[in-house]
Design a protein around this motif. Structure first.
Motif, PDB file in Angstrom:
ATOM      1  N   VAL A 180      -7.841  10.504   0.019  1.00  0.00           N
ATOM      2  CA  VAL A 180      -9.266   9.906  -1.119  1.00  0.00           C
ATOM      3  C   VAL A 180      -8.793   8.067  -0.631  1.00  0.00           C
ATOM      4  CG1 VAL A 180      -9.673   8.983  -3.172  1.00  0.00           C
ATOM      5  CG2 VAL A 180      -8.710  11.914  -2.504  1.00  0.00           C
ATOM      6  N   PHE A 181      -9.880   7.238  -0.394  1.00  0.00           N
ATOM      7  CA  PHE A 181      -8.408   6.101  -0.159  1.00  0.00           C
ATOM      8  C   PHE A 181      -9.844   5.289  -1.230  1.00  0.00           C
ATOM      9  CE2 PHE A 181      -8.780   7.912   4.224  1.00  0.00           C
ATOM     10  CZ  PHE A 181      -8.436   7.397   4.901  1.00  0.00           C
ATOM     11  N   MET A 182      -8.644   4.598  -2.020  1.00  0.00           N
ATOM     12  CA  MET A 182      -9.017   3.764  -3.270  1.00  0.00           C
ATOM     13  C   MET A 182      -9.059   2.296  -2.459  1.00  0.00           C
ATOM     14  SD  MET A 182      -8.948   5.952  -5.962  1.00  0.00           S
ATOM     15  CE  MET A 182      -8.837   5.372  -6.878  1.00  0.00           C
ATOM     16  N   LEU A 183     -10.836   2.303  -2.591  1.00  0.00           N
ATOM     17  CA  LEU A 183     -10.624   0.495  -2.101  1.00  0.00           C
ATOM     18  C   LEU A 183     -11.483  -0.541  -3.204  1.00  0.00           C
ATOM     19  CD1 LEU A 183     -13.663   1.386   0.062  1.00  0.00           C
ATOM     20  CD2 LEU A 183     -11.270   1.854   1.279  1.00  0.00           C
ATOM     21  N   ASP A 184     -11.135  -1.658  -3.131  1.00  0.00           N
ATOM     22  CA  ASP A 184     -10.457  -2.624  -4.480  1.00  0.00           C
ATOM     23  C   ASP A 184     -12.086  -2.797  -5.462  1.00  0.00           C
ATOM     24  OD1 ASP A 184      -8.784  -4.460  -3.118  1.00  0.00           O
ATOM     25  OD2 ASP A 184      -9.956  -5.559  -2.139  1.00  0.00           O
ATOM     26  N   ASP A 185     -13.558  -2.187  -5.149  1.00  0.00           N
ATOM     27  CA  ASP A 185     -14.243  -2.170  -6.130  1.00  0.00           C
ATOM     28  C   ASP A 185     -15.650  -1.398  -5.685  1.00  0.00           C
ATOM     29  OD1 ASP A 185     -15.114  -4.113  -4.482  1.00  0.00           O
ATOM     30  OD2 ASP A 185     -14.865  -5.683  -5.443  1.00  0.00           O
ATOM     31  N   VAL A 186     -16.244  -1.728  -6.357  1.00  0.00           N
ATOM     32  CA  VAL A 186     -17.444  -0.769  -5.726  1.00  0.00           C
ATOM     33  C   VAL A 186     -18.170  -1.541  -5.059  1.00  0.00           C
ATOM     34  CG1 VAL A 186     -20.003   0.407  -6.467  1.00  0.00           C
ATOM     35  CG2 VAL A 186     -17.981   0.308  -8.254  1.00  0.00           C
ATOM     36  N   TRP A 190       0.895  -1.009   0.014  1.00  0.00           N
ATOM     37  CA  TRP A 190       0.287  -0.456  -0.243  1.00  0.00           C
ATOM     38  C   TRP A 190       0.718   1.275   0.168  1.00  0.00           C
ATOM     39  CZ3 TRP A 190      -5.598   1.347   0.238  1.00  0.00           C
ATOM     40  CH2 TRP A 190      -6.404   0.259   0.100  1.00  0.00           C
ATOM     41  N   TYR A 191       0.504   1.756  -0.952  1.00  0.00           N
ATOM     42  CA  TYR A 191       1.260   3.708  -0.837  1.00  0.00           C
ATOM     43  C   TYR A 191       0.451   4.616  -0.424  1.00  0.00           C
ATOM     44  CZ  TYR A 191       4.713   0.412  -3.391  1.00  0.00           C
ATOM     45  OH  TYR A 191       6.111  -0.098  -3.160  1.00  0.00           O
ATOM     46  N   MET A 202     -12.166  14.100   3.245  1.00  0.00           N
ATOM     47  CA  MET A 202     -12.904  12.869   2.346  1.00  0.00           C
ATOM     48  C   MET A 202     -13.517  12.423   1.395  1.00  0.00           C
ATOM     49  SD  MET A 202     -10.532  11.477   4.866  1.00  0.00           S
ATOM     50  CE  MET A 202      -9.744  12.475   6.146  1.00  0.00           C
ATOM     51  N   ALA A 203     -12.469  11.401   1.109  1.00  0.00           N
ATOM     52  CA  ALA A 203     -13.101  10.896  -0.524  1.00  0.00           C
ATOM     53  C   ALA A 203     -12.890   9.166  -0.768  1.00  0.00           C
ATOM     54  CB  ALA A 203     -12.285  11.688  -2.244  1.00  0.00           C
ATOM     55  N   PHE A 204     -13.964   8.312  -1.031  1.00  0.00           N
ATOM     56  CA  PHE A 204     -13.982   7.099  -1.169  1.00  0.00           C
ATOM     57  C   PHE A 204     -14.407   7.371  -2.392  1.00  0.00           C
ATOM     58  CE2 PHE A 204     -14.307   8.607   3.019  1.00  0.00           C
ATOM     59  CZ  PHE A 204     -14.069   7.617   3.737  1.00  0.00           C
ATOM     60  N   ALA A 205     -12.991   6.314  -3.141  1.00  0.00           N
ATOM     61  CA  ALA A 205     -13.615   5.354  -4.314  1.00  0.00           C
ATOM     62  C   ALA A 205     -12.965   4.535  -4.728  1.00  0.00           C
ATOM     63  CB  ALA A 205     -12.976   6.631  -5.399  1.00  0.00           C
ATOM     64  N   PRO A 206     -13.879   2.977  -5.980  1.00  0.00           N
ATOM     65  CA  PRO A 206     -12.984   2.257  -6.518  1.00  0.00           C
ATOM     66  C   PRO A 206     -11.941   2.076  -7.502  1.00  0.00           C
ATOM     67  CG  PRO A 206     -14.720   2.251  -7.738  1.00  0.00           C
ATOM     68  CD  PRO A 206     -14.851   3.802  -6.683  1.00  0.00           C
ATOM     69  N   ARG A 207     -11.145   1.005  -6.779  1.00  0.00           N
ATOM     70  CA  ARG A 207      -9.807   0.807  -7.630  1.00  0.00           C
ATOM     71  C   ARG A 207     -10.520   0.604  -9.429  1.00  0.00           C
ATOM     72  NH1 ARG A 207      -7.068  -0.363  -3.305  1.00  0.00           N
ATOM     73  NH2 ARG A 207      -7.943  -2.115  -3.441  1.00  0.00           N
ATOM     74  N   PHE A 220      -3.555  16.858  -2.953  1.00  0.00           N
ATOM     75  CA  PHE A 220      -4.121  15.183  -2.178  1.00  0.00           C
ATOM     76  C   PHE A 220      -3.288  14.213  -1.860  1.00  0.00           C
ATOM     77  CE2 PHE A 220      -6.652  16.878  -6.690  1.00  0.00           C
ATOM     78  CZ  PHE A 220      -8.036  16.732  -5.760  1.00  0.00           C
ATOM     79  N   ILE A 221      -4.035  13.735  -1.214  1.00  0.00           N
ATOM     80  CA  ILE A 221      -3.361  12.711  -0.509  1.00  0.00           C
ATOM     81  C   ILE A 221      -4.282  11.190  -1.121  1.00  0.00           C
ATOM     82  CG2 ILE A 221      -2.734  11.315   1.908  1.00  0.00           C
ATOM     83  CD1 ILE A 221      -2.896  14.115   3.217  1.00  0.00           C
ATOM     84  N   VAL A 222      -3.888  10.631  -1.835  1.00  0.00           N
ATOM     85  CA  VAL A 222      -4.244   9.385  -2.357  1.00  0.00           C
ATOM     86  C   VAL A 222      -3.657   7.870  -1.057  1.00  0.00           C
ATOM     87  CG1 VAL A 222      -4.324   8.018  -4.251  1.00  0.00           C
ATOM     88  CG2 VAL A 222      -4.430  10.291  -4.260  1.00  0.00           C
ATOM     89  N   TYR A 223      -4.535   7.464  -0.897  1.00  0.00           N
ATOM     90  CA  TYR A 223      -3.978   5.181  -0.192  1.00  0.00           C
ATOM     91  C   TYR A 223      -4.550   4.233  -1.039  1.00  0.00           C
ATOM     92  CZ  TYR A 223      -3.027   8.247   4.246  1.00  0.00           C
ATOM     93  OH  TYR A 223      -2.281   9.472   5.127  1.00  0.00           O
ATOM     94  N   SER A 224      -4.081   3.921  -1.810  1.00  0.00           N
ATOM     95  CA  SER A 224      -4.300   2.757  -2.517  1.00  0.00           C
ATOM     96  C   SER A 224      -3.308   1.903  -3.028  1.00  0.00           C
ATOM     97  CB  SER A 224      -3.882   3.221  -3.731  1.00  0.00           C
ATOM     98  OG  SER A 224      -4.240   2.260  -4.515  1.00  0.00           O
ATOM     99  N   GLU A 225      -3.148   0.402  -2.703  1.00  0.00           N
ATOM    100  CA  GLU A 225      -2.904  -0.761  -2.886  1.00  0.00           C
ATOM    101  C   GLU A 225      -2.726  -0.700  -4.553  1.00  0.00           C
ATOM    102  OE1 GLU A 225      -3.195  -5.509  -2.614  1.00  0.00           O
ATOM    103  OE2 GLU A 225      -5.159  -4.228  -2.089  1.00  0.00           O
ATOM    104  N   GLY A 226      -1.107  -1.201  -4.764  1.00  0.00           N
ATOM    105  CA  GLY A 226      -0.720  -1.261  -6.414  1.00  0.00           C
ATOM    106  C   GLY A 226       0.855  -0.966  -6.145  1.00  0.00           C
ATOM    107  N   SER A 227       0.807  -0.715  -7.318  1.00  0.00           N
ATOM    108  CA  SER A 227       1.983  -0.821  -8.171  1.00  0.00           C
ATOM    109  C   SER A 227       2.444   0.720  -7.369  1.00  0.00           C
ATOM    110  CB  SER A 227       2.523  -0.608  -9.579  1.00  0.00           C
ATOM    111  OG  SER A 227       1.892  -0.175 -10.351  1.00  0.00           O
ATOM    112  N   PRO A 228       3.719   1.183  -7.486  1.00  0.00           N
ATOM    113  CA  PRO A 228       4.020   2.604  -7.625  1.00  0.00           C
ATOM    114  C   PRO A 228       3.438   3.664  -8.153  1.00  0.00           C
ATOM    115  CG  PRO A 228       5.683   0.949  -6.782  1.00  0.00           C
ATOM    116  CD  PRO A 228       4.781   0.453  -7.402  1.00  0.00           C
ATOM    117  N   GLU A 229       3.530   2.986  -9.728  1.00  0.00           N
ATOM    118  CA  GLU A 229       3.233   3.522 -11.009  1.00  0.00           C
ATOM    119  C   GLU A 229       1.531   4.621 -11.415  1.00  0.00           C
ATOM    120  OE1 GLU A 229       7.258   1.299 -11.274  1.00  0.00           O
ATOM    121  OE2 GLU A 229       5.272   0.552 -10.526  1.00  0.00           O
ATOM    122  N   GLN A 230       1.205   2.750 -10.103  1.00  0.00           N
ATOM    123  CA  GLN A 230      -0.747   3.153 -10.737  1.00  0.00           C
ATOM    124  C   GLN A 230      -1.019   4.385  -9.454  1.00  0.00           C
ATOM    125  OE1 GLN A 230      -1.420  -0.827  -9.690  1.00  0.00           O
ATOM    126  NE2 GLN A 230      -2.118  -1.276 -11.729  1.00  0.00           N
TER     127      GLN A 230
END
Length: 511
Positions: free
Chosen positions: A74-80, A22-23, A104-109, A30-40
């Protein structure tokens, strides 16, 4: 808008159970929290920052310095499905919460045929951008929603070009309707009570009129409309675009044209600035299931569940500031104030300059002193000391100023001049927070500043999402008809009624 969680603790665990890396992507806004590659994660952060900068470019709005604590998290969660579990709302794909404590914002990857989560975030962020950029202006409902719809459909090409002007397909029916909301009604600051269909049409026609003004060569008429509306010249404002009956037909001819104009901004036209990346610690990743729920907002039913979850997840990480900060927040929400303060102390031991920990330590002590009816000046001085220290660490962050002001009511003391000025300063920093605007409006009424009070209440009164019992609109009416004292009396009465209703609910829960 705070969404309450009504779900069992286990529901969100699958979203994080197999989390690898998680990065945190960090940019100016913005501050974005998400699982994924550094590039993503970097790309996701850059896209949001590019959107903010594009809004400034097309509106001519300067980019002023902001508190790092007022950036949108922004929290990027798995899906809808994960978004809907978190929110408790099965009709959404992502959402945004504008707050003075930190938006705060919540969005799916990942999405699958749903209304674009990016479009939702862009729509909602547009509201925050509007009220931050033009805090002293009042806008009609059609433009508040029309502008948000207009920029909400912005799309990115692979070369970095950002395109504005695409129609929102989910508003297709409402865009072409005239009879339900004719222009003569649409152009009113307060078009009256609207049913679900009329609201849908207002969004669609609002998008169309915004497009017509911004890309159809009618920006001068829009500027005149806004100027006249803010000058209290409603009748003249209604004719800024010409005869309202003619406007309806002009809009329909505009939308039925062969090709709608689009606005394109290249990567070179929109400077993003630096985006930094940080891999989350083990304690941060472990406590994410609790943190997303706390950040989203909990009610009395969910709070004990989240506190229990946070307790279990944070236990292996007593020296991790992020893990202990989440535990402090969860324990505070569950009204376990001693445990909240203990967690805040552990967070401060790991990070002495943690503003979050300072605030929750002070909030926990304030809640205990208030419940005990303690009016000892020395105790309250110590409590306020935490808020003052937090303020010194970040003078542009409104939350310490708000808590400092609220501490006087909690201590049953009249707020000092400094406390009132601090609250008004917080309002200047976060005018997008509706509750803060009402608090500031009340202070302005108390100081007999009718003009400034009107500015504070107007966006709340004319909000497209104003409640049926629109207290802010009633305050404005009283202010116009009877003056600041009458408006303040009405507001105090409404607040007392709301407090009593909340107390009655608590009594029923305990009985």
């Amino acid at each position: 808008m705070r969404r309450h969680l009504l779900l069992a603790t286990s529901l969100l665990l699958p979203s994080f159970a197999h989390a690898a890396d998680w990065y945190e992507g960090s940019s100016k806004h913005f501050i974005v929290y998400s699982e994924g590659s550094p590039e993503q994660v970097t790309a996701a952060t850059e896209a949001l920052e590019r959107f903010d900068q594009a809004l400034r470019t097309i509106t001519g709005t300067p980019d002023k310095p902001i508190s790092p604590n007022l950036r949108v998290t922004v929290f990027m969660l798995d899906d809808v499905a994960a978004i809907r579990k978190l929110s408790g709302d099965q009709s959404i794909a992502g959402y945004f919460q504008p707050r003075a404590s930190g938006p705060m914002a919540f969005a799916p990857r990942k999405t699958a045929g749903e209304l674009s989560a990016r479009a939702i975030l862009q729509h909602e962020y547009a509201h925050s951008f509007m009220f931050s950029s033009w805090p002293s202006a009042v806008f009609a409902k059609w433009f508040v929603e029309g502008f948000a719809e207009f920029v909400g459909t912005a799309t990115y090409r692979t070369d970095g070009t950002l395109t504005f002007g695409a129609p929102p397909e989910y508003r297709k029916y409402g865009i072409s309707q005239i009879n339900q909301i004719p222009a003569s009604q649409l152009l009113m600051l307060n078009p009256g009570k609207l049913d679900e269909l009329q609201t849908h049409i207002l969004y669609g026609r609002g998008w169309l009129l915004t497009h017509y003004a911004l890309l159809g060569g009618h920006g001068k008429e829009l500027a005149e409309y806004i100027t006249l509306s803010n000058a209290g010249k409603a009748a003249e404002a209604g004719r800024a675009f010409g005869n309202p009956n003619d406007l309806d037909h002009k809009l329909n001819r505009y939308i039925s044209g062969t090709t709608l104009p689009l606005l394109r901004l290249s990567r070179e036209q929109v400077a993003v600035g630096k985006v930094t990346l940080r891999k989350l610690s083990a304690g941060e990743v472990a406590t994410l299931p609790a943190r997303t729920r706390s950040s989203n907002g909990v009610d009395a039913k969910a709070a004990p569940e989240v506190a229990e979850l946070a307790r279990r997840l944070a236990a292996p990480y007593p020296t991790d500031a992020a893990a202990q900060n989440e535990l402090a927040e969860a324990e505070f929400d569950a009204k376990n104030y001693a445990a909240a303060e203990a967690a805040a102390d552990r967070a401060l031991a790991a990070d002495p300059n943690s503003i979050h920990a300072l605030l929750y330590k002070g909030m926990a002590q304030m809640a205990v002193a208030k419940a005990a009816g303690d009016t000892n000046p020395e105790r309250w001085k110590a409590i306020r000391g935490y808020f003052l220290k937090a303020n010194k660490l970040d003078t542009e962050y409104p939350q310490p100023l708000i808590l400092f002001y609220e501490s006087f009511a909690a201590a049953k003391q009249a707020p000092t001049v400094n406390a009132r000025n601090g609250l008004l300063g917080a309002y200047v920093l976060a005018p997008f927070d509706t509750d803060l605007r009402v608090m500031a409006g009340k202070v302005l009424l108390e100081t007999n500043d009718a003009k400034a009070a009107r500015v504070a209440f107007e966006p709340v009164a004319y909000s497209p999402h104003a409640p049926a019992d629109n207290v802010a609109l009633k305050v404005l009416t009283a202010l116009d008809e009877k003056g600041p004292e009458a408006a303040l009396a009405l507001l105090n009465e409404a607040e007392a009624k709301a407090r009593k209703a909340a107390e009655d609910v608590e009594k029923k829960k305990k009985s």
